[in-house]
Write an enzyme that holds these catalytic residues in place. Sequence first.
Site, PDB file in Angstrom:
ATOM      1  N   THR A 163      -4.111  10.391  34.490  1.00 25.33           N
ATOM      2  CA  THR A 163      -5.559  10.245  34.684  1.00 25.33           C
ATOM      3  C   THR A 163      -6.398  10.845  33.564  1.00 25.33           C
ATOM      4  OG1 THR A 163      -5.738  12.300  35.962  1.00 25.33           O
ATOM      5  CG2 THR A 163      -5.211  10.282  37.188  1.00 25.33           C
ATOM      6  N   TRP A 164      -5.796  11.107  32.416  1.00 26.66           N
ATOM      7  CA  TRP A 164      -6.557  11.695  31.307  1.00 26.66           C
ATOM      8  C   TRP A 164      -7.779  10.841  30.972  1.00 26.66           C
ATOM      9  CZ3 TRP A 164      -3.973  13.206  25.961  1.00 26.66           C
ATOM     10  CH2 TRP A 164      -4.852  14.012  25.237  1.00 26.66           C
ATOM     11  N   LEU A 208       3.160   5.034  26.757  1.00 22.53           N
ATOM     12  CA  LEU A 208       2.732   3.919  25.904  1.00 22.53           C
ATOM     13  C   LEU A 208       2.155   4.408  24.573  1.00 22.53           C
ATOM     14  CD1 LEU A 208       1.129   1.504  28.533  1.00 22.53           C
ATOM     15  CD2 LEU A 208       3.420   1.409  27.536  1.00 22.53           C
ATOM     16  N   TYR A 261       5.016  11.961  30.008  1.00 22.08           N
ATOM     17  CA  TYR A 261       3.702  11.360  29.735  1.00 22.08           C
ATOM     18  C   TYR A 261       3.717  10.723  28.349  1.00 22.08           C
ATOM     19  CZ  TYR A 261       2.388  15.369  26.735  1.00 22.08           C
ATOM     20  OH  TYR A 261       2.332  16.311  25.732  1.00 22.08           O
ATOM     21  N   GLY A 262       2.612  10.036  28.019  1.00 25.20           N
ATOM     22  CA  GLY A 262       2.537   9.368  26.724  1.00 25.20           C
ATOM     23  C   GLY A 262       3.471   8.178  26.630  1.00 25.20           C
ATOM     24  N   TYR A 284      -9.150  17.404  31.748  1.00 19.54           N
ATOM     25  CA  TYR A 284      -9.521  16.002  31.560  1.00 19.54           C
ATOM     26  C   TYR A 284     -10.986  15.810  31.925  1.00 19.54           C
ATOM     27  CZ  TYR A 284      -4.408  15.356  31.723  1.00 19.54           C
ATOM     28  OH  TYR A 284      -3.052  15.440  31.500  1.00 19.54           O
TER      29      TYR A 284
END
Length: 319
Positions: free
Chosen positions: A20-21, A204, A201-202, A57
């Site tokens: 949700t960043w 993509l 995470y990350g 965030y």
Amino acid sequence: MQYRKIAGTDLEVSAVGLGTWAYGNDTFGRVDDQKSIQAIKAAVFSGINLIDTAPAYGDGHAEKIVGQAIKGIRDQVIIASKCGTYRDGPKYIRDLSPQRIRKDLELSLSRLEIDQVDIYQIHWPDPDTALEESVEELQKLKEEGKFKYLGVCNFDLNLMEKIASLTDIISLQPQYSLLKRDIKKEILPYLVENKLAALSYGTLGGGILSGKYKKRPDFSGEKENRDSFYPFFKAENWDLVQKLIELIEDIAAANSKTAAQVAINWAINRAGITTALVGAKNKKQAAENAGAADFNLSEKEMQLLTDKSDQIITKLNLE
């Protein structure tokens, strides 16, 4: 959707989780809050049950959006949030002092409008605070019922071993994708051996592995600075990354899937990865991401992607 049990807990998390960043509305371009809420609900409807957020965030804005979205469906989701990193204007400040941890958690509970966080995570290490002090406060908060299980993010092997000697943890959240795989050497084997979950995470690479950027984007606009965190967008890396994306798109076409689904599917089928966290700015992206768990790449396709990833990563400028 596939679900995976986290050892030593009563949690079964979806293989694809929601990051949700972007909902903080200050890093990944402008986002519409109502579309963010719709995306969260669409993700849950599509089978995603792990929602990962953090106070950093958007200085708490993402948590507020998550809180609004999960009203009435709290029992269907596993909420992961974090402590120890907060915003001071554009700066990210790391502070794992006991006072800051307590303040972070109380504010998170208020913004999320929940009584307990399911997985509470140290966001980043803080070299200025003894880990023992941080852990002592976290244990108190856990005993008070304010969170259920403790996890960490962005810890190296030494810190993993240190915190494991101080308290029980259930997970690590590291960056992991076809463009960043340094955890494969030490961290992933450690997680597997110790039956700890990897909530990566990350997935993509800031969106670059989705193949949606046909030319190098200009991120100089307001509220858009993802390239400062994901170096894959740098001019010196752009052409190299495109070679990997070409392979991803060929495999996607062969499977009647999208490039993003292929990149996610590769990640969730790597040994040691429990959940791949992926962002979604709208309902369509949320459903697409969830669909990445509904098929399997062949062994040959997995190996082709891994080999190409190895070739590209050795040449990237990741400074």
